[in-house]
Design a protein around this motif. Structure first.
Motif, short mmCIF file in Angstrom:
data_model
loop_
_atom_site.label_atom_id
_atom_site.label_comp_id
_atom_site.label_asym_id
_atom_site.label_seq_id
_atom_site.Cartn_x
_atom_site.Cartn_y
_atom_site.Cartn_z
N LEU A 1 43.91 7.95 133.85
CA LEU A 1 44.39 7.02 132.82
C LEU A 1 43.24 6.70 131.87
N THR B 1 46.79 17.39 135.73
CA THR B 1 47.26 18.60 135.05
C THR B 1 48.70 18.45 134.60
N ALA C 1 48.99 15.93 131.67
CA ALA C 1 48.46 16.52 130.44
C ALA C 1 49.41 17.57 129.89
N ALA C 2 50.02 18.36 130.79
CA ALA C 2 50.97 19.38 130.33
C ALA C 2 52.20 18.72 129.70
N ASP D 1 50.81 17.32 126.23
CA ASP D 1 50.27 18.21 125.20
C ASP D 1 50.64 19.68 125.37
N GLY D 2 51.20 20.08 126.50
CA GLY D 2 51.35 21.51 126.78
C GLY D 2 52.65 22.10 126.27
N ASP E 1 53.50 25.84 130.02
CA ASP E 1 52.43 25.07 130.68
C ASP E 1 53.02 24.05 131.65
N ALA F 1 52.27 23.73 135.56
CA ALA F 1 51.75 22.48 136.12
C ALA F 1 52.67 21.94 137.21
#
Lengths: 199, 199, 199, 199
Positions: free
Chosen positions: C25, C97, C100-101, C104-105, C109, C113
């Motif tokens: 975070l 992971t 984040a995917a 932004d992925g 992705d 993940a």
């Protein structure tokens, strides 16, 4: 408040703080500089890691000596213990700042970083003495310690606190000498008794 | 589920969470700004570190007071304890966000960060009250506590939870005042009994 | 090897792993995007934090149920426990992971993940079943458990492991549904007995 | 100094060090490279994570075997234990350096990283032997161990230390082979007794 849980929490905080020192060690293979050159340039990080590991390790040893005396845990004792842990937990930060200043900073930066390192160390030494004073005061009140013996033990325990400002002054002049001084002081306090043995 | 292992795990989580606060302290000697100027600019980090250290430290003290009452550990008790720990573990995040907003953010960012900080604090206060309610309900069921005494203790314990939304509102107006309020509340709860003493 | 120290080490690893989830975070006030917009965009981090906190919390609860049965600690039991901890310690990585995917992925992705997250979860479920199998085998050998009861308990305990590959497949189709599934499974296992209660 | 608190602190440090290994695992979905390609490129991180997790896990198992023998804790024993922990705590750093060198570094970088990894491992093996020597010397002095049995146990325990420099030399030639060697050595020491069983 049981003494067992006070020890468990303090051991936990000290164990995490001493282990977080490793986060300041990092090299970046493949960034254009050879790893060997990076290792050589990172000597302040390695030196500061060893010194701070010994400093926190010896705080743990002496924290045990002091808590060995505790029978009754009161709120003021908890407060001083918390303040002590607050300063000890800051050591990975002052260690990282000092090693970065030695590697990349100006002479003025190194002096500021040495004052931060020495100041936090003085802070935990003062908090430790206040904790020891509280622990022994409870001992006196509960009839387990003679007031005169307490004064002697407290004087001897508190004497240690004068070394930290002295080392800070040395650090302002020449920071590596301060690190050598902290190592010597830690090894001394690891093998010799503080005033806690008398109380 | 033994109470000993519940305490050991909770102590471990609280010890790690309180120590991770140090990761928000970092200066970068040699980045073009003098280290002294960086120290001065980083005052929100130092202030937030001290406040959050006290907040988590006092949670630990009061967590012990509540668990002292526990004889039987049931699944709902474990659930509320887990939710309490989930909010406490988020404190290093809300602390870092608040200190970064105070240092670099717009006035609107500071307000959002204050709501995050106060909201997570309100979350752990509510979870703490639910945990206390469960612990004392088991006490009543097992005949160790009078239902009327439980209501009184619960009212007194839960009263604390109204301070956190109040501090959040103060934080929306002026965030540093919220930090002063959290410090005062923590020191108050360190030295004064919550409703746990009556139960 | 004493059971007490096995519990202390396992509790320590689980407490650190659950607390490290907070490191995923982080918001960056003052980077040009308003903090409120950043909070809204970071919803996968918050969701994944809550889900993984529950997942590790429930592993801790059930780890205790299994170790409650242990009288004799042998090397193979230590080995499966170590493998279990190795998968659990990886959860902060698969959590970071996945969030984040989701933030932004690409769609591909997110699928990768989700497989990572579900695969590590399947790994700890299998290791947990192997640990439970070893613990109950020692019980049978020492005459504290009937072999037929062991088979029933093992079947019931191991049944849980089929849910994790199923949730992984759901995650490949739609990752948020996988997170909901993990939450439901965790809450189920927090309030219901695994096969450990029978053994 | 009580043995219980020595174990609690050592367990804490080992638990944090083993868990910090996960911080070296990180992927960045959405950075232009597909997550699947990133997972494939990150194989050295995954391999190093597994190897170092086993290495620290087995240190923990054998640390327990050695401390089982302890009745009296003296300052020199504490000192060697602290030095042992200092080397073990550095393993997340040498692990991260080695995996980064394997992923991004030149052949020379990999050799330097292998020497760092092997050197720190040799360091903890030597510190472990010194700790074992101190523990057994106290046993002899207190009449719980025959001096000749101590020599045999010490020779067998210390024999392990020759494997670490050997693996380091293998690592200079071909680093992945060193990782395989560390895995094999760890699994061997997990299932077989060191000299500690004889003392």
């Amino acid at each position: 408040m049981s003494k067992a849980r006070l020890e468990a929490f303090s051991d936990g905080v000290l164990a995490v703080a001493i282990t977080l020192l490793v986060l300041d060690l990092h090299l970046a293979p493949g960034n254009g500089t050879s790893l060997l050159a990076q290792v050589a340039a990172a000597w302040p990080s390695f030196a500061a890691y060893v010194v701070s590991f010994l400093v926190i390790g010896v705080i743990w040893v002496n924290h045990h000596s002091v808590l060995r005396l505790v029978v009754t845990v009161d709120r003021l004792l908890l407060f001083w213990n918390l303040i002590l842990l607050m300063f000890v937990t800051a050591i990975p930060f002052t260690t990282a700042t000092l090693s970065a200043a030695l590697a990349d900073g100006s002479a003025a930066d190194v002096r500021v970083a040495a004052v931060l390192y020495g100041g936090v160390s003085t802070g935990f030494a003062v908090a430790f003495t206040l904790l020891f004073g509280r622990v022994t005061l409870i001992e006196v009140r509960e009839g387990r310690l003679d007031p005169r013996e307490r004064r002697g033990a407290l004087r001897r325990f508190g004497a240690g606190t004068v070394f930290y400002p002295l080392l800070t002054i040395i650090g302002i002049v020449y920071a590596p000498a301060m690190l050598v001084g902290f190592t010597a002081l830690s090894v001394y306090y690891l093998f010799n008794q503080t005033g806690a043995a008398e109380a």
